[in-house]
Every structure is written in structure tokens, then in C-alpha cells.
Write a protein that holds these residues in place. Structure first.
Motif, PDB file in Angstrom:
ATOM      1  N   MET A   1     -16.957  44.609  -4.719  1.00 38.07           N
ATOM      2  CA  MET A   1     -16.755  43.900  -3.346  1.00 38.07           C
ATOM      3  C   MET A   1     -18.047  44.052  -2.592  1.00 38.07           C
ATOM      4  O   MET A   1     -18.410  42.979  -1.996  1.00 38.07           O
ATOM      5  N   LEU A   2     -19.033  44.850  -2.729  1.00 41.89           N
ATOM      6  CA  LEU A   2     -20.222  44.908  -1.881  1.00 41.89           C
ATOM      7  C   LEU A   2     -21.109  43.782  -2.804  1.00 41.89           C
ATOM      8  O   LEU A   2     -21.846  43.053  -1.992  1.00 41.89           O
ATOM      9  N   GLU A   3     -21.085  43.700  -4.111  1.00 41.89           N
ATOM     10  CA  GLU A   3     -21.790  42.721  -4.666  1.00 41.89           C
ATOM     11  C   GLU A   3     -21.532  41.345  -4.377  1.00 41.89           C
ATOM     12  O   GLU A   3     -22.330  40.521  -4.252  1.00 41.89           O
TER      13      GLU A   3
ATOM     14  N   CYS B   1     -18.202  57.931  -1.184  1.00 40.84           N
ATOM     15  CA  CYS B   1     -18.886  59.211  -1.122  1.00 40.84           C
ATOM     16  C   CYS B   1     -19.321  59.665   0.427  1.00 40.84           C
ATOM     17  O   CYS B   1     -19.934  58.891   0.986  1.00 40.84           O
ATOM     18  N   GLU B   2     -18.878  60.723   0.800  1.00 41.56           N
ATOM     19  CA  GLU B   2     -18.825  61.094   2.090  1.00 41.56           C
ATOM     20  C   GLU B   2     -20.191  61.478   2.489  1.00 41.56           C
ATOM     21  O   GLU B   2     -20.679  61.182   3.598  1.00 41.56           O
ATOM     22  N   SER B   3     -21.125  62.137   1.812  1.00 42.30           N
ATOM     23  CA  SER B   3     -22.499  62.142   1.947  1.00 42.30           C
ATOM     24  C   SER B   3     -23.304  60.978   2.037  1.00 42.30           C
ATOM     25  O   SER B   3     -24.166  60.878   3.016  1.00 42.30           O
ATOM     26  N   CYS B   4     -22.964  59.904   1.136  1.00 38.45           N
ATOM     27  CA  CYS B   4     -23.636  58.537   1.501  1.00 38.45           C
ATOM     28  C   CYS B   4     -23.166  58.129   3.036  1.00 38.45           C
ATOM     29  O   CYS B   4     -24.113  57.396   3.562  1.00 38.45           O
ATOM     30  N   ARG B   5     -21.914  58.377   3.296  1.00 38.65           N
ATOM     31  CA  ARG B   5     -21.539  57.752   4.548  1.00 38.65           C
ATOM     32  C   ARG B   5     -22.339  58.530   5.773  1.00 38.65           C
ATOM     33  O   ARG B   5     -22.528  57.952   6.695  1.00 38.65           O
ATOM     34  N   ALA B   6     -22.567  59.733   5.370  1.00 35.61           N
ATOM     35  CA  ALA B   6     -23.266  60.414   6.758  1.00 35.61           C
ATOM     36  C   ALA B   6     -24.602  60.121   6.838  1.00 35.61           C
ATOM     37  O   ALA B   6     -25.417  60.203   7.811  1.00 35.61           O
ATOM     38  N   VAL B   7     -25.240  59.697   5.533  1.00 28.95           N
ATOM     39  CA  VAL B   7     -26.631  59.315   5.521  1.00 28.95           C
ATOM     40  C   VAL B   7     -27.007  57.800   5.900  1.00 28.95           C
ATOM     41  O   VAL B   7     -27.977  57.486   6.672  1.00 28.95           O
ATOM     42  N   PHE B   8     -25.828  56.969   5.903  1.00 29.28           N
ATOM     43  CA  PHE B   8     -26.164  55.520   6.250  1.00 29.28           C
ATOM     44  C   PHE B   8     -26.575  55.336   7.837  1.00 29.28           C
ATOM     45  O   PHE B   8     -27.453  54.438   7.765  1.00 29.28           O
ATOM     46  N   PRO B   9     -26.319  55.890   8.878  1.00 31.88           N
ATOM     47  CA  PRO B   9     -26.534  55.588  10.131  1.00 31.88           C
ATOM     48  C   PRO B   9     -28.224  55.752  10.242  1.00 31.88           C
ATOM     49  O   PRO B   9     -28.916  55.186  10.775  1.00 31.88           O
TER      50      PRO B   9
ATOM     51  N   PHE C   1     -17.819  52.186   5.073  1.00 34.61           N
ATOM     52  CA  PHE C   1     -18.223  53.649   5.602  1.00 34.61           C
ATOM     53  C   PHE C   1     -17.424  53.800   6.787  1.00 34.61           C
ATOM     54  O   PHE C   1     -16.951  54.975   7.120  1.00 34.61           O
ATOM     55  N   ARG C   2     -17.400  52.721   7.733  1.00 28.08           N
ATOM     56  CA  ARG C   2     -16.671  53.088   9.121  1.00 28.08           C
ATOM     57  C   ARG C   2     -14.953  53.524   8.604  1.00 28.08           C
ATOM     58  O   ARG C   2     -14.396  54.262   9.194  1.00 28.08           O
ATOM     59  N   ASN C   3     -14.491  52.803   7.868  1.00 28.80           N
ATOM     60  CA  ASN C   3     -13.125  53.060   7.262  1.00 28.80           C
ATOM     61  C   ASN C   3     -12.911  53.627   6.011  1.00 28.80           C
ATOM     62  O   ASN C   3     -11.801  53.812   5.562  1.00 28.80           O
ATOM     63  N   GLN C   4     -13.891  54.459   5.509  1.00 31.15           N
ATOM     64  CA  GLN C   4     -13.845  55.131   4.454  1.00 31.15           C
ATOM     65  C   GLN C   4     -12.575  56.257   4.465  1.00 31.15           C
ATOM     66  O   GLN C   4     -12.101  56.395   3.521  1.00 31.15           O
ATOM     67  N   PRO C   5     -12.582  56.927   5.600  1.00 32.85           N
ATOM     68  CA  PRO C   5     -11.368  58.063   5.578  1.00 32.85           C
ATOM     69  C   PRO C   5      -9.788  57.336   5.086  1.00 32.85           C
ATOM     70  O   PRO C   5      -9.135  58.075   4.660  1.00 32.85           O
ATOM     71  N   GLN C   6      -9.747  56.062   5.297  1.00 32.98           N
ATOM     72  CA  GLN C   6      -8.620  55.286   5.225  1.00 32.98           C
ATOM     73  C   GLN C   6      -8.350  54.899   3.846  1.00 32.98           C
ATOM     74  O   GLN C   6      -7.279  54.984   3.153  1.00 32.98           O
ATOM     75  N   TRP C   7      -9.302  54.640   3.085  1.00 32.81           N
ATOM     76  CA  TRP C   7      -9.295  54.035   2.052  1.00 32.81           C
ATOM     77  C   TRP C   7     -10.034  54.835   0.678  1.00 32.81           C
ATOM     78  O   TRP C   7      -9.402  54.662  -0.493  1.00 32.81           O
ATOM     79  N   GLY C   8     -10.795  55.813   1.058  1.00 32.68           N
ATOM     80  CA  GLY C   8     -11.572  56.649  -0.154  1.00 32.68           C
ATOM     81  C   GLY C   8     -10.431  57.639  -0.496  1.00 32.68           C
ATOM     82  O   GLY C   8      -9.474  58.078  -0.007  1.00 32.68           O
TER      83      GLY C   8
ATOM     84  N   GLY D   1     -24.489  36.934   1.542  1.00 33.47           N
ATOM     85  CA  GLY D   1     -25.498  37.222   2.705  1.00 33.47           C
ATOM     86  C   GLY D   1     -25.019  38.331   3.658  1.00 33.47           C
ATOM     87  O   GLY D   1     -25.302  38.211   4.982  1.00 33.47           O
ATOM     88  N   LYS D   2     -23.607  39.244   3.219  1.00 29.48           N
ATOM     89  CA  LYS D   2     -22.957  40.109   3.893  1.00 29.48           C
ATOM     90  C   LYS D   2     -23.106  41.391   3.602  1.00 29.48           C
ATOM     91  O   LYS D   2     -22.234  42.051   4.000  1.00 29.48           O
ATOM     92  N   TYR D   3     -24.047  41.770   2.735  1.00 26.99           N
ATOM     93  CA  TYR D   3     -24.145  43.179   2.307  1.00 26.99           C
ATOM     94  C   TYR D   3     -23.997  44.281   3.193  1.00 26.99           C
ATOM     95  O   TYR D   3     -23.222  45.177   3.235  1.00 26.99           O
ATOM     96  N   TRP D   4     -24.960  44.308   4.101  1.00 19.29           N
ATOM     97  CA  TRP D   4     -25.030  45.504   4.986  1.00 19.29           C
ATOM     98  C   TRP D   4     -23.792  45.579   5.972  1.00 19.29           C
ATOM     99  O   TRP D   4     -23.443  46.597   6.305  1.00 19.29           O
ATOM    100  N   GLU D   5     -23.503  44.408   6.508  1.00 17.20           N
ATOM    101  CA  GLU D   5     -22.108  44.360   7.439  1.00 17.20           C
ATOM    102  C   GLU D   5     -20.905  44.875   6.683  1.00 17.20           C
ATOM    103  O   GLU D   5     -20.211  45.882   7.202  1.00 17.20           O
ATOM    104  N   THR D   6     -20.762  44.594   5.287  1.00 21.25           N
ATOM    105  CA  THR D   6     -19.508  44.865   4.416  1.00 21.25           C
ATOM    106  C   THR D   6     -19.863  46.584   4.311  1.00 21.25           C
ATOM    107  O   THR D   6     -18.952  47.129   4.318  1.00 21.25           O
ATOM    108  N   LEU D   7     -21.080  46.806   3.848  1.00 20.79           N
ATOM    109  CA  LEU D   7     -21.308  48.392   3.656  1.00 20.79           C
ATOM    110  C   LEU D   7     -20.774  49.322   5.181  1.00 20.79           C
ATOM    111  O   LEU D   7     -20.127  50.063   4.894  1.00 20.79           O
ATOM    112  N   GLU D   8     -21.291  48.721   6.227  1.00 16.14           N
ATOM    113  CA  GLU D   8     -20.831  49.258   7.326  1.00 16.14           C
ATOM    114  C   GLU D   8     -19.485  49.391   7.477  1.00 16.14           C
ATOM    115  O   GLU D   8     -18.844  50.447   8.162  1.00 16.14           O
TER     116      GLU D   8
END
Length: 70
Positions: free
Chosen positions: A45-47, A5-13, A63-70, A53-60
Motif C-alpha cells: 500500500m505504501l508503494e 513496528c512500534e519502534s519505527c512508529r516511535a521514531v517517525f516524528p 503510524f497514527r492508526n497502527q494500534p488499530q490495524w497492527g 506522490g502520497k508516500y509520507w502522508e500515507t505513512l503518517e
């Protein structure tokens, strides 16, 4: 949260900043809503990352690469 979700990506920071500013004082509870095509795979993949112990790093990275895979 929908990882595609692009909105979720925008809120993440903002969420990341709140977690840093109020470290140990607030708790974020994540609930998934897989609305998009690749969301269920991304959630799996997030789960897996969470269990390692790498949830937040993976989520980041997601979101950083979402335009390429989403």
C-alpha cells in the motif's frame, strides 16, 4: 522500516521533524524489513501511495492508526 513496528512508529516524528528542519539538505532512503504479520500488505500500500506522490502522508496515517490495524 516495518510499517507495523512500534519502534519505527516511535521514531517517525523525529524523522519527519528532521526532514522539515533540513528541507532540501538531507535525503532519507527507506528500506523495508517486513517482520510483522500485516507488514507486507502495508508495504504494498505504501508503494502504491509512493507512485501517486502520497508516500509520507500515507505513512503518517499508517503510524497514527497502527494500534488499530497492527
Amino acid at each position: 522500516l516495518d510499517p507495523e513496528c512500534e519502534s519505527c512508529r516511535a521514531v517517525f516524528p523525529f524523522v519527519k521533524r528532521l526532514l522539515q528542519d533540513y528541507d532540501g539538505k538531507i535525503k532519507v532512503v527507506v528500506r523495508y524489513v517486513p517482520f510483522h504479520r500485516n507488514s507486507e500488505t502495508a508495504i504494498r500500500m505504501l508503494e502504491a501511495a509512493r507512485l501517486q506522490g502520497k508516500y509520507w502522508e500515507t505513512l503518517e496515517v499508517f503510524f497514527r492508526n497502527q494500534p488499530q490495524w497492527g
